[in-house]
Design a protein around this motif. Structure first.
Motif, PDB file in Angstrom:
ATOM      1  N   HIS A  25     -15.662  -7.243  25.614  1.00 15.25           N
ATOM      2  CA  HIS A  25     -16.525  -7.341  24.429  1.00 15.25           C
ATOM      3  C   HIS A  25     -15.786  -7.071  23.118  1.00 15.25           C
ATOM      4  N   PRO A  26     -14.706  -7.818  22.843  1.00 17.09           N
ATOM      5  CA  PRO A  26     -13.972  -7.559  21.599  1.00 17.09           C
ATOM      6  C   PRO A  26     -14.807  -7.804  20.336  1.00 17.09           C
ATOM      7  N   ARG A  27     -15.668  -8.824  20.367  1.00 18.36           N
ATOM      8  CA  ARG A  27     -16.445  -9.144  19.154  1.00 18.36           C
ATOM      9  C   ARG A  27     -17.512  -8.063  18.894  1.00 18.36           C
ATOM     10  N   SER A  28     -18.176  -7.597  19.930  1.00 18.89           N
ATOM     11  CA  SER A  28     -19.148  -6.507  19.730  1.00 18.89           C
ATOM     12  C   SER A  28     -18.442  -5.285  19.162  1.00 18.89           C
ATOM     13  N   ARG A  29     -17.252  -5.000  19.673  1.00 24.23           N
ATOM     14  CA  ARG A  29     -16.505  -3.832  19.174  1.00 24.23           C
ATOM     15  C   ARG A  29     -16.169  -4.002  17.687  1.00 24.23           C
ATOM     16  N   GLU A  30     -15.733  -5.221  17.340  1.00 22.31           N
ATOM     17  CA  GLU A  30     -15.376  -5.493  15.946  1.00 22.31           C
ATOM     18  C   GLU A  30     -16.595  -5.285  15.023  1.00 22.31           C
ATOM     19  N   LEU A  31     -17.744  -5.821  15.452  1.00 19.56           N
ATOM     20  CA  LEU A  31     -18.954  -5.688  14.632  1.00 19.56           C
ATOM     21  C   LEU A  31     -19.377  -4.224  14.544  1.00 19.56           C
TER      22      LEU A  31
END
Ligand SMILES: Cc1ncc(COP(=O)(O)O)c(C=O)c1O
Length: 452
Positions: A25-31
């Protein structure tokens, strides 16, 4: 001989699952990292920090019993917004009605014709003649408590240990070990000491209920017909009859909060079990997720309301709300009750609840776990204890947050979302037998990892 849990293994497996979650979940982490700039703890509402994952999933889209996260993984949703989406995500009939009403005006502080249909339908389902509309189940309970105090002239409210009825001050209380009443742990900024407003007793204990009501100072019992917020705690045979008899004998109103127990059927437990509350409160799923809630009363309470107040002179004195009863809420409720959360839907979802329960029970039996699973209609719950809890105190004592965290995270990494706080799963109108069986398979895999 029951299987025993190795805590070291549990910690190691949880660490593996956390790393897997982070990698997927790289994008969730970024957000989430960015969200921390202007949102307290990186979320718009503090419960969103309570998920098992190291950071919350950000959702791209939700439909039926599934949603997709911003990293494009699809999940089977058994949490369903902790009941707010029990009608399924974006059910087409409700979405159409909501879109049409939104285009025709959302709120005018004047009634729309849909209010007649909705109140008549609620009367048919719950057997109470009169209804009022608010925005959340918390509001419905708050309004019901005010009315109960007003018409009875009594100061106190009785609740059951480890109930939850929303952010209602009187209900944020639990029993302490010495039997006295304390604030529910974690309560923020209480208005008053709950000992002044509230009596708290354990569920399924008739003698204590009798003693608590006997002084005649309780305006109402505010109760779920089965506790659902500390896991499902079912009433023992005869308990709800005793509750009704004792409340009647002592002139105490019985307010049933059916916000979660609507899972038992179209009229909640009131309809399914033939209960006779003085008032019913209900929120969350009835507008397919559009904020709305209702509370209803019978003629006897309404007569007392009219004796007690000049309804038109009450002004803004603690009940109602500017956006309450708005056109959008009513249109959403009409479509949801009329076309989505229907008797036919429950005829599909309640057997799925049974199937879910049977699947989990089979794994418990195979692995000789000291665990139990129960369902109430289309809602299910399992606990790591060998027999079902009789009351909130027993259920609370059985909680194992570390174990829950592993089970939730393991499921999440395999595409299944169950409800945080405890181990609840809810069936939506579009949930299928295959979905339920997929949960059973993942549950079996988790148990094998822990105990195999
Ligand atoms: C039984 C019950 N009543 C009331 C509420 C409050 O609902 P809301 O947060 O939508 O006000 C909840 C919330 O979980 C609930 O479980």
């Amino acid at each position: 001989m029951f299987a025993t849990l190795d805590r070291g293994r549990l910690t190691a497996l949880t660490g593996d699952e956390e790393r897997l979650f982070a990698a997927r979940h790289p994008r969730s982490r970024e957000l989430f990292d960015k969200a921390g700039e202007h949102l307290l703890d990186g979320v718009p509402m503090n419960w969103m920090t309570r998920w098992a994952s190291p950071f919350p999933l950000f959702v791209r889209e939700a439909r039926g019993a599934r949603f997709t996260c911003v990293d494009s993984h699809e999940y089977l949703d058994f949490c369903l917004g902790d009941t707010g989406a029990m009608a399924g995500h974006a059910p087409p009939a409700a979405v159409d009605a909501i879109a049409q009403q939104a285009a025709r005006g959302i709120t005018t502080m004047l009634p729309t014709e849909d209010s007649l249909w909705v109140s008549a339908e609620l009367s048919r389902r719950f057997g109470l003649q009169y209804w009022q509309v608010v925005l959340t189940a918390t509001d419905a309970n708050r309004n019901a408590l005010r009315i109960a105090r007003d018409v009875t002239g009594r100061p106190k409210v009785l609740i059951f240990n480890w109930c939850y009825h929303g952010s209602v001050d009187e209900a944020l209380a639990t029993l302490r070990d010495d039997g006295s009443i304390g604030l529910r742990p974690g309560t923020v900024g209480p208005a008053v000491d709950p000992q002044l407003t509230t009596k708290v007793i354990e569920f399924n204990d008739v003698a204590t209920l009798e003693r608590a009501l006997e002084p005649g100072d309780v305006a109402c019992v505010l109760a779920e017909p089965a506790l659902t917020n500390i896991g499902i705690v079912l009433p023992e045979p005869g308990y709800l009859d005793a509750l009704r008899r004792l409340t009647r004998e002592t002139g105490t109103l019985l307010v049933l909060d059916e916000t979660h127990t609507i899972c038992a059927g179209p009229g909640g437990c009131t309809g399914a079990w033939g209960l006779e509350p003085d008032m019913v409160t209900l929120g969350k799923p009835i507008g397919a997720g559009i904020p709305c809630a209702v509370y209803g009363f019978g003629q006897a309470v309404v007569d007392r309301v009219h004796e007690s107040w000049d309804y038109h002179a009450t002004d803004v004195s603690g009940i109602g709300g500017t956006l309450a009863g708005n056109a959008l809420s009513l249109a959403a409720m009409r479509a949801t009750l009329g076309e989505v959360l229907t008797a036919e839907t429950f005829a599909h979802t309640i057997p799925l609840g049974e199937r879910f329960c049977d699947g989990v029970q089979a794994v418990i039996d195979e692995s000789e776990l000291p665990w139990v699973v129960r369902h109430l209609g289309c809602r299910t719950e399992y606990w790591p204890r060998p027999v079902p809890p009789r009351n909130g105190g027993e259920a609370d004592a059985a909680e194992d947050p570390e174990l829950d965290r592993f089970m939730h995270l393991f499921s999440l990494n395999r595409g299944i979302l169950i409800t945080p706080f405890h181990n609840m799963a809810l069936m939506a109108p579009t949930t299928t037998e295959e979905d339920v069986d997929r949960h059973t398979a993942v549950f079996r895999e988790a148990v094998a990892a822990l105990f195999g």
